[in-house]
Design an enzyme around this catalytic site. Structure first.
Site, short mmCIF file in Angstrom:
data_model
loop_
_atom_site.label_atom_id
_atom_site.label_comp_id
_atom_site.label_asym_id
_atom_site.label_seq_id
_atom_site.Cartn_x
_atom_site.Cartn_y
_atom_site.Cartn_z
N SER A 141 0.85 -1.20 0.00
CA SER A 141 0.00 0.00 0.00
C SER A 141 0.88 1.24 0.00
CB SER A 141 -0.89 0.01 1.24
OG SER A 141 -1.56 1.26 1.39
N TYR A 154 -1.74 -0.91 10.29
CA TYR A 154 -1.85 -1.21 8.86
C TYR A 154 -0.64 -0.67 8.10
CZ TYR A 154 -3.75 -0.99 4.09
OH TYR A 154 -3.95 -1.11 2.73
#
Length: 296
Positions: A141, A154
């Site tokens: 990401s 995350y």
């Protein structure tokens, strides 16, 4: 004309919705046989009905090693081996900042986003070796590259995925197994709503909202869609990328290029603002410098 994945066998985790589904559809169109691993059994059954000769569904929780092993074995039993592993399953991870870290939530985030892909590589490895090599693709990401794009757990996990991909690429290169990562930006899927604990239906509505918002906050004025990531995965899966390993591809519409002032001529420049220089004064300074250079 043969597809770019003709004769290839792929396992895609998180394969029945969002990015995973878009990749299953594209890989099948390019000639691959695919095992779609996920927890959404009803959607998995529907996917098998759509592609009865090319797709098998595996109920798989990637935090459970036995589930991963079974999904890999399904690819071998159903199609004869494994050439491509797309470790894509995930969610937004545990919420909260440093002062709010919850140990159990942190551990689950890493079990899902880091340990799951690691164990996927472990179980895929012997089957790829038998096939003479393969391609591993890990979903990372932009949150793993810069702060501010996701919760702490995350973002840290996705950074780990990027480095893990590099380390695994070095180790597996003698076996002709390539390992790369994809760093999506704002993609119109339900992951944002799901990470906030919203019901699936509401999370899906938030994905539609993302289609409206994304074009306004990044250089490429369109929402990122699952197929945008699927195309990057196709490149890394097929022979077009035979000379590519140990890297990450950013697919974010330019979101991480820089501040808005770097790509939007109508936006204020934060440095000039801090110096108290207006856009008009900046333009006068630019013209004066240009005139000076012409005269020299």
């Amino acid at each position: 004309m043969a597809g770019r994945l003709e004769g290839k066998i792929a396992l895609i985790t998180g394969g029945v919705s969002g990015i995973g589904l878009g990749t299953v559809e594209l890989f099948v169109a390019e000639g691959a046989c695919v095992v779609a691993a996920d927890l959404q059994d009803e959607k998995g059954a529907m996917l098998e009905k759509r592609f009865p000769d090319r797709v098998r569904y595996a109920h798989c929780d990637v935090t459970v090693e036995a589930d991963i092993a079974r999904a890999v074995q399904l690819a071998v039993d159903s199609f004869g081996g494994l050439d491509i592993l797309f470790n894509n399953a995930g969610h937004g991870g545990a919420p909260g900042n440093v002062s709010e870290i919850d140990a159990a939530g942190w551990d689950h985030t890493f079990a899902l986003l880091v340990r799951g892909p690691a164990l996927g590589m472990k179980h895929a490895l012997p089957h790829m070796v038998k096939r003479g090599g393969g391609s591993v693709i890990n979903t990372a990401s932009i949150a793993g590259l810069q702060a501010g794009f996701g919760p702490l757990a995350y973002s840290t996990a996705k950074c780990a995925v990027i480095h893990m991909s590099k380390c695994a690429a070095a180790e597996l290169s003698p076996l002709k197994i390539r390992v790369n990562a994809i760093c999506p930006g704002l993609i119109a899927t339900s992951i944002f709503g799901a990470s906030m604990g919203l019901p699936r239906e509401v999370a899906d509505q938030m994905a539609a909202r993302m289609e409206e918002i994304a074009p306004k906050i990044q250089p490429i004025p369109k929402a990122g869609m699952p197929e945008d990531i699927a195309r990057a995965a196709l490149y890394l899966a097929c022979d077009d990328s035979l000379f590519v390993t140990g890297t990450h591809i950013v697919v974010d519409g330019g979101l991480t290029i820089g501040g808005r002032g770097s790509w939007d001529p109508g936006a204020a420049n934060p440095i000039l603002d801090a110096l108290g220089i207006t856009p008009e004064q900046a333009e006068q300074m630019r013209l004066a410098m240009a005139a000076q250079q012409q005269g020299s």
